[in-house]
Design a protein around this motif. Structure first.
Motif, mmCIF file in Angstrom:
data_model
loop_
_atom_site.group_PDB
_atom_site.id
_atom_site.type_symbol
_atom_site.label_atom_id
_atom_site.label_comp_id
_atom_site.label_asym_id
_atom_site.label_seq_id
_atom_site.Cartn_x
_atom_site.Cartn_y
_atom_site.Cartn_z
ATOM 1 N N UNK A 148 39.260 98.593 42.941
ATOM 2 C CA UNK A 148 38.496 99.935 42.116
ATOM 3 C C UNK A 148 39.028 100.395 43.524
ATOM 4 N N UNK A 149 39.095 100.470 44.712
ATOM 5 C CA UNK A 149 39.681 101.065 45.592
ATOM 6 C C UNK A 149 41.361 101.630 45.806
ATOM 7 N N UNK A 150 42.118 101.075 44.528
ATOM 8 C CA UNK A 150 43.332 101.237 44.243
ATOM 9 C C UNK A 150 43.523 101.757 44.091
ATOM 10 N N UNK A 151 42.544 102.520 42.273
ATOM 11 C CA UNK A 151 42.654 103.457 41.035
ATOM 12 C C UNK A 151 42.212 104.511 42.188
ATOM 13 N N UNK A 152 40.912 104.641 42.758
ATOM 14 C CA UNK A 152 40.298 106.194 43.796
ATOM 15 C C UNK A 152 40.751 106.460 45.331
ATOM 16 N N UNK A 153 41.645 105.348 45.598
ATOM 17 C CA UNK A 153 41.931 106.092 47.078
ATOM 18 C C UNK A 153 43.536 105.217 47.521
ATOM 19 N N UNK A 154 43.989 104.518 46.445
ATOM 20 C CA UNK A 154 45.396 104.054 46.736
ATOM 21 C C UNK A 154 45.507 103.200 47.386
ATOM 22 N N UNK A 155 44.493 101.993 47.990
ATOM 23 C CA UNK A 155 44.501 100.733 49.536
ATOM 24 C C UNK A 155 44.261 100.087 48.601
ATOM 25 N N UNK A 156 45.036 99.091 49.309
ATOM 26 C CA UNK A 156 45.420 97.918 48.246
ATOM 27 C C UNK A 156 44.027 97.525 48.741
ATOM 28 N N UNK A 157 42.798 97.532 49.599
ATOM 29 C CA UNK A 157 41.725 96.274 49.619
ATOM 30 C C UNK A 157 41.158 97.844 50.741
ATOM 31 N N UNK A 158 39.329 97.525 50.895
ATOM 32 C CA UNK A 158 38.764 98.662 51.642
ATOM 33 C C UNK A 158 38.277 97.621 53.174
ATOM 34 N N UNK A 159 39.475 97.782 54.030
ATOM 35 C CA UNK A 159 39.130 97.568 55.418
ATOM 36 C C UNK A 159 37.414 97.602 55.791
ATOM 37 N N UNK A 160 36.610 96.004 55.702
ATOM 38 C CA UNK A 160 35.886 96.044 56.734
ATOM 39 C C UNK A 160 34.586 96.344 55.604
ATOM 40 N N UNK A 161 35.228 96.800 54.240
ATOM 41 C CA UNK A 161 33.965 97.371 53.614
ATOM 42 C C UNK A 161 33.175 98.969 53.992
ATOM 43 N N UNK A 162 34.020 99.771 55.024
ATOM 44 C CA UNK A 162 34.206 101.048 54.977
ATOM 45 C C UNK A 162 34.014 101.708 54.144
ATOM 46 N N UNK A 163 34.256 102.264 53.248
ATOM 47 C CA UNK A 163 34.692 102.952 51.971
ATOM 48 C C UNK A 163 32.898 102.849 51.494
ATOM 49 N N UNK A 164 33.426 101.375 50.942
ATOM 50 C CA UNK A 164 31.404 100.727 50.075
ATOM 51 C C UNK A 164 30.506 101.159 51.667
ATOM 52 N N UNK A 165 30.169 101.109 52.275
ATOM 53 C CA UNK A 165 29.793 101.202 53.730
ATOM 54 C C UNK A 165 29.063 102.568 53.423
ATOM 55 N N UNK A 166 30.031 104.190 52.897
ATOM 56 C CA UNK A 166 29.949 105.478 53.352
ATOM 57 C C UNK A 166 29.085 105.551 51.569
ATOM 58 N N UNK A 167 28.775 104.528 51.279
ATOM 59 C CA UNK A 167 28.090 104.799 49.099
ATOM 60 C C UNK A 167 27.019 104.368 49.594
ATOM 61 N N UNK A 168 26.349 104.285 48.968
ATOM 62 C CA UNK A 168 25.017 104.442 48.393
ATOM 63 C C UNK A 168 24.797 103.003 46.796
ATOM 64 N N UNK A 169 24.198 102.398 46.628
ATOM 65 C CA UNK A 169 24.430 101.151 45.876
ATOM 66 C C UNK A 169 23.808 102.064 44.666
ATOM 67 N N UNK A 170 24.077 102.292 43.934
ATOM 68 C CA UNK A 170 23.404 102.265 42.397
ATOM 69 C C UNK A 170 22.816 101.784 41.679
ATOM 70 N N UNK A 171 21.234 101.604 41.473
ATOM 71 C CA UNK A 171 20.875 100.450 41.199
ATOM 72 C C UNK A 171 20.752 100.193 39.526
#
Length: 377
Positions: free
Chosen positions: A200-223
């Motif tokens: 998912x992060x490769x598709x949207x940000x071009x990164x191979x992985x989300x380092x330390x989960x930083x991108x995920x931590x900036x978002x909110x879980x969709x229940x």
């Protein structure tokens, strides 16, 4: 040769390339006569983007796939040989064998087969060392899942006589090993690990992985998305079971998103994927491993701060740490396991656990590709 007839330490190389498709982990291990393991050297060799793309494409049917898979297997063998050469730099001893998992392209135990490529014969030719590969097939032939393969190794090196432990390996797919003080060692794949997060992060940000989960931590879980994903039949089924890209992939994620009414911000999807990995793992422990006292994490997911925080929060009664607390760097546990599995093969010792895979009984795993005999001078 029976393991009991050996009274000296032996040396093995372990190679692991998993469903994350990031690269090759290589270790040199010293294994003692009682199976005790000591990590001596390590090396990580990343996949080139072109090889990663080729391997990812081969996970689904395509024209001329037999030829393409064979060519990719040859390229992998050369990459594996480079990793072996580097990890053995300045090592003066003799290596008994290389344990090579290979790269999984299909894992379909329900259809009676699994496929890991890597051309073990070519690897033996390139290194001059005996290669053990194809570890999963014999267990599947005996009616098992053929995976996960590491619980027997976890039991050998991480089990405690007085503490109920669980070991969770979070690679592309997450799996756990239940190590009770008394009773059978069990293990199974709990669901997605890093695989969807990386895609998912490769598709949207071009990164191979989300380092330390930083991108995920900036978002909110969709229940709503989390509930829809947790409804996957695999997550509701009981072990023995194993999973791969067949069950959890971007097409499945896209389909799940399309069935929801509202558009979801990509960062919220990433946050929800972290929650999916953490929740499916925690649910498995709560449901199947009553009495657990300690949880130890390994694999790439052990470095994802957002993920490890959520796992700890969902399991507040457990002591949660990485396997580094037990003396094994979490990055190298799986590669070490394949060094140990190669030793089991050469010593004619079963390495499968029927309580893990559901096979009809214990089996000696792996196909042996002997080193070339030395030429007389």
């Amino acid at each position: 040769m029976n393991a009991g007839h050996t009274h000296e330490a032996e040396y093995y190389v372990g190679l692991m390339s998993g469903t994350s498709l990031d690269g090759v982990d290589a270790v040199l291990a010293e294994i003692g006569p009682s199976g005790q393991v000591r990590l001596l050297h390590t090396h990580y060799l990343p996949y080139a983007d072109t090889l990663r793309a080729q391997l990812l494409a081969l996970h689904v049917p395509q024209p001329d796939e037999i030829h393409l898979a064979a060519c990719a297997a040859n390229e992998l063998a050369r990459l594996y040989a480079d990793a072996v050469k580097t990890v053995l730099t300045d090592f003066p001893g003799t290596v008994r064998a290389i344990g090579c998992h290979g790269q999984t392209l299909r894992h379909r135990p329900m259809d009676g087969y699994t496929l890991q490529i890597g051309n073990a014969a070519l690897l033996a030719e390139l290194t001059g060392i005996t290669v053990i590969a194809d570890f999963r097939s014999r267990d599947i032939a005996a009616g098992g899942q053929g995976a996960p393969l590491v619980p027997a190794f976890h039991a050998q090196v991480l089990r405690h006589p007085g503490i109920h432990r669980v070991v969770a390996n979070i690679g592309g797919i997450a799996n756990l090993t239940d190590l009770p003080v008394n009773g059978l060692v069990r293990g199974w794949d709990t669901g997605p690990g890093n695989m969807l997060l990386d895609a998912w992060i490769r598709r949207h940000n071009g990164a191979h992985y989300d380092r330390d989960g930083a991108w995920a931590a900036s978002g909110t879980v969709h229940s709503g998305l989390l509930a829809a994903m947790m409804d996957h039949p695999y997550l509701q089924s009981s072990p023995p079971k194993s999973a791969g890209r067949e069950q959890f992939n971007l097409d499945w994620l896209d389909g799940t998103l399309n069935h929801l009414d509202a558009a979801i911000d990509p960062v919220a999807v990433q946050a929800t994927l972290v929650e999916l990995t953490a929740t499916s793992l925690a649910d498995a422990i709560n449901r199947e491993c009553p009495g657990t006292q300690e949880l130890y994490l390994c694999g790439g997911g052990a470095h994802n701060g957002a993920l490890t925080q959520r796992i700890s929060a969902l399991l507040p009664k457990l002591s949660v740490a990485t396997t580094a607390a037990l003396g094994i760097d979490p990055d190298w546990v799986e590669a070490l396991a394949f060094a140990w599995l190669a030793r089991q093969t050469l010593h004619h010792v079963p390495a499968s656990l029927p309580a893990v895979t559901g096979a009809r009984g214990e089996r000696i795993l792996g196909a042996i590709y002997p080193a070339c005999p030395r030429r007389k001078q």
